[in-house]
Scaffold this active site. Structure first.
Site, PDB file in Angstrom:
ATOM      1  N   HIS A  50      -7.459   9.891  -1.792  1.00 52.82           N
ATOM      2  CA  HIS A  50      -6.896   9.756  -0.440  1.00 52.82           C
ATOM      3  C   HIS A  50      -7.829  10.322   0.641  1.00 52.82           C
ATOM      4  CE1 HIS A  50      -2.638   9.336   1.484  1.00 52.82           C
ATOM      5  NE2 HIS A  50      -3.566   9.022   2.357  1.00 52.82           N
ATOM      6  N   TYR A  64       3.128  10.012   0.662  1.00 49.98           N
ATOM      7  CA  TYR A  64       4.154   9.444   1.544  1.00 49.98           C
ATOM      8  C   TYR A  64       5.578   9.794   1.094  1.00 49.98           C
ATOM      9  CZ  TYR A  64       0.156   6.460   2.876  1.00 49.98           C
ATOM     10  OH  TYR A  64      -1.069   5.981   3.254  1.00 49.98           O
ATOM     11  N   ASP A 109       0.842  -1.199   0.000  1.00 50.59           N
ATOM     12  CA  ASP A 109       0.000   0.000   0.000  1.00 50.59           C
ATOM     13  C   ASP A 109       0.880   1.251   0.000  1.00 50.59           C
ATOM     14  OD1 ASP A 109      -2.885   1.117   0.553  1.00 50.59           O
ATOM     15  OD2 ASP A 109      -1.513   2.221   1.862  1.00 50.59           O
ATOM     16  N   LYS A 120      -2.519   6.354  -4.001  1.00 45.46           N
ATOM     17  CA  LYS A 120      -3.615   7.271  -3.664  1.00 45.46           C
ATOM     18  C   LYS A 120      -3.359   8.663  -4.230  1.00 45.46           C
ATOM     19  CE  LYS A 120      -3.764   4.785   0.714  1.00 45.46           C
ATOM     20  NZ  LYS A 120      -2.336   4.511   0.908  1.00 45.46           N
TER      21      LYS A 120
END
Length: 318
Positions: free
Chosen positions: A113, A51, A46, A80
């Site tokens: 997201h 990130y 994931d 996302k």
């Protein structure tokens, strides 16, 4: 090596019920973590543009494919679309950037997201000039974002599409207009926030649920020293002793038996290997019922920067 079962999406595709989360995994650590995870039997990774570590994740994936450990079609890769890219013209370029960073031709799942659009063109959390915490909002409606999500799915850039952090009402709005309905809603879910009502609603609409922060995200940057630590809960520790498992394994098993997909994050090789060893035991119905009583609306991911946004998801009951 653990054999992980899969569940089927409403579109007939399958997702492994267990994967590796990569939020907060630092560049320099995450490449090794992903390699260790694949070696331990993980086939579901994931990711997210937010990130800022997708290139490092991609390096690990490429190495494991190139060395013949795993084939691309055996992996399930999620990414996302961050809140500053919800404007329809930004969706496809942002997805393509994730693909480039990951070194992939397609994603298995692409998620919006958050339902809250933030001001485009700058920082991921564009600060309001008059406020220390709140971000500047965009007036983009996620309904318009969804229509482009359908287009990138039709183009084959992602096999499936879904959402993250959406509440019941927001899911209903999408389902009303969707040509391709969302197959997944990724939400915070753990024994202190078991999300029974939202999970039941999603299930009634053929939407699978993925639990992020399934262990309560004890390493979240804003954690206070006085905050309870889920894996240290004495009642969970007692169950762990009973089953001769770790607290984390008991929590993850509880979530799997509750019908959700789990994506615990770790960069520790021992814990990565330990977390996936949850398919050789089962919690009794009585112990599942006990775990159900731990819920205290103990949300840890509030997205405080978006409080007050018209599409902020946590004002509703679920």
């Amino acid at each position: 090596m653990a054999k992980v079962p899969s569940v089927e999406f409403s579109n007939g595709r399958k997702i492994p019920v267990f994967g590796l989360g990569t939020w907060k995994s630092k560049p320099g650590e995450v490449t090794q973590a992903v390699k260790d995870a694949i070696d331990a039997g993980y086939r579901h990774i994931d990711c997210a543009h937010y990130y800022e570590n997708e290139a490092e994740v991609g390096a690990a994936i490429r190495e494991k494919i190139d060395s013949g450990v795993v084939k691309r079609e055996e992996l399930f890769i999620t990414s996302k679309l961050w809140s500053t890219f919800l404007r329809p013209d930004l969706v496809e370029p942002t997805l393509k950037l994730s693909l480039k960073n990951l070194g992939l031709d397609y994603l298995d799942l692409y998620l919006i997201h958050w339902p809250c659009a933030l001001k485009e063109g700058g920082a991921f959390l564009p600060k309001r000039p008059d406020h220390d915490v709140l971000s500047e909002f965009s007036d983009v409606d996620y309904i318009d974002t969804w229509k482009v999500m359908e287009q990138v799915a039709k183009k084959g850039l992602t096999k499936s599409i879904g959402v993250s952090n959406f509440n019941k009402r927001q899911l209903e709005r999408i389902l009303e207009i969707a040509e391709i309905p969302p197959v997944n809603n990724q939400i915070e879910c753990h024994p202190y926030l078991n999300q029974k009502k939202l999970i039941a609603f999603c299930k009634s609409k053929g939407i699978t649920v993925t639990a992020y922060s399934p262990l309560g995200s004890p390493d979240r940057p804003w954690a206070k020293p006085t905050d309870p630590i889920l894996t240290e809960d004495h009642k969970i520790k007692a169950l762990a002793a009973k089953y001769k498992k770790s607290s984390a394994q008991v929590i993850l098993r509880y979530l799997i038996q509750s019908g959700v997909i789990v994506i615990p994050k770790s960069v520790n090789k021992k814990r990565i290997a330990e977390n996936i060893q949850i398919f050789d035991f089962e919690l009794s119905a009585d112990d599942m019922a006990v775990m159900d009583t731990f819920d205290c609306n103990g949300r840890v991911c509030w997205f405080v920067e978006a409080v007050g946004h018209p599409h902020y998801p946590f004002n509703d009951e679920y």
